[in-house]
Design an enzyme around this catalytic site. Structure first.
Site, mmCIF file in Angstrom:
data_model
loop_
_atom_site.group_PDB
_atom_site.id
_atom_site.type_symbol
_atom_site.label_atom_id
_atom_site.label_comp_id
_atom_site.label_asym_id
_atom_site.label_seq_id
_atom_site.Cartn_x
_atom_site.Cartn_y
_atom_site.Cartn_z
ATOM 1 N N TYR A 21 -56.596 69.173 -4.138
ATOM 2 C CA TYR A 21 -56.648 68.014 -3.275
ATOM 3 C C TYR A 21 -56.110 66.759 -4.104
ATOM 4 O O TYR A 21 -55.497 65.936 -3.499
ATOM 5 C CB TYR A 21 -58.120 67.677 -2.709
ATOM 6 C CG TYR A 21 -58.453 68.206 -1.183
ATOM 7 C CD1 TYR A 21 -58.278 67.918 -0.185
ATOM 8 C CD2 TYR A 21 -58.739 69.879 -1.415
ATOM 9 C CE1 TYR A 21 -58.710 68.620 0.897
ATOM 10 C CE2 TYR A 21 -58.999 70.324 -0.423
ATOM 11 C CZ TYR A 21 -58.962 70.006 0.754
ATOM 12 O OH TYR A 21 -59.309 70.738 1.903
ATOM 13 N N TYR A 22 -56.599 66.580 -5.281
ATOM 14 C CA TYR A 22 -56.336 65.640 -6.150
ATOM 15 C C TYR A 22 -54.708 65.329 -6.378
ATOM 16 O O TYR A 22 -53.973 64.403 -6.429
ATOM 17 C CB TYR A 22 -57.261 65.376 -7.468
ATOM 18 C CG TYR A 22 -56.557 64.570 -8.492
ATOM 19 C CD1 TYR A 22 -56.975 63.306 -8.484
ATOM 20 C CD2 TYR A 22 -55.870 65.189 -9.569
ATOM 21 C CE1 TYR A 22 -56.583 62.547 -9.546
ATOM 22 C CE2 TYR A 22 -55.439 63.985 -10.390
ATOM 23 C CZ TYR A 22 -56.130 62.822 -10.424
ATOM 24 O OH TYR A 22 -55.413 62.122 -11.446
#
Length: 220
Positions: free
Chosen positions: A128-129
């Protein structure tokens, strides 16, 4: 120069604030809580209390008025919260980019991460990062008229700076000391010829000043 740093209490930001104030720049750091203000003052920076996840572009624009450059060094933290990758790592970077344009601040330096990619797959927090950082980087590059530089570092360490780095469009993977990341950011802010570059950064063999000068020269 007056330089405003988003994520002003982060490990990179505090190092950068000390470096910039030592170079006689006027530095402000945007932080979430008043409890962090003392650390910024100790680093020589003016604390500005502003929560990236609840503020507006109008409020950020007011903070940025009169600045010469903005550094986005904020992050959603390492607590496993996927949503904060969207609201801080992506949303915060876009918010500050929009506000910089409104405030008439052209120079915008982004602290990103190696491998950031809007099309990155996976469901782990780090996935996600990487997607959030990639989407933010894409926005800054393609949807703003800022003089941006994006710095994608390798894995950061706290073992003390060496002053020696590898800085290029492609470096290959490797670690880098946070002290050296901050030193590169300070040098980039003082080198307008690096605008429009997305650079990878790891530890290396080239002194920071020479490494930054080299990428500026290569850009022409």
């Amino acid at each position: 120069m007056r330089i405003v740093i988003a994520g002003g209490h982060g490990q990179i930001a505090l190092r950068l604030e000390r470096l910039l104030t030592a170079r006689s720049h006027d530095v402000a750091g945007v932080i979430r809580t008043p409890e962090q203000a003392g650390d910024l003052r100790a680093a020589g920076a003016e604390p500005v209390i502003l929560d990236l996840e609840s503020t507006t572009v109008e409020e950020v624009t007011e903070v940025l008025k009169g600045a010469d450059a903005v550094v986005f060094a904020a992050g959603g933290g390492g607590d496993g919260n996927r949503q904060r990758k969207e609201t801080v790592d992506k949303g915060g970077a876009i918010l500050f980019a929009d506000a910089a344009e409104r405030a008439g601040v052209r120079r915008y330096v982004v602290v990103s991460y190696m491998g950031a990619d809007a099309t990155h797959e996976g469901d782990e927090v780090f996935d996600y990062y990487l997607r959030a950082k990639g989407e933010a980087d894409d926005y800054v590059r393609s949807r703003t008229g800022l003089d941006w530089t994006i710095v994608r570092s390798g894995a950061m360490k706290n073992e003390g700076g060496t002053g020696l780095v590898s800085l290029a469009e492609r470096t290959g993977r490797g670690p880098v000391q946070r002290d050296d990341v901050a030193a590169v950011l300070a040098e980039l802010l003082e080198t307008p010829g690096t605008a429009g570059l997305t650079l990878e950064l790891i530890g290396g063999t080239t002194p920071v000043k020479e490494a930054v000068a080299a990428v500026a020269a290569a850009k022409g």
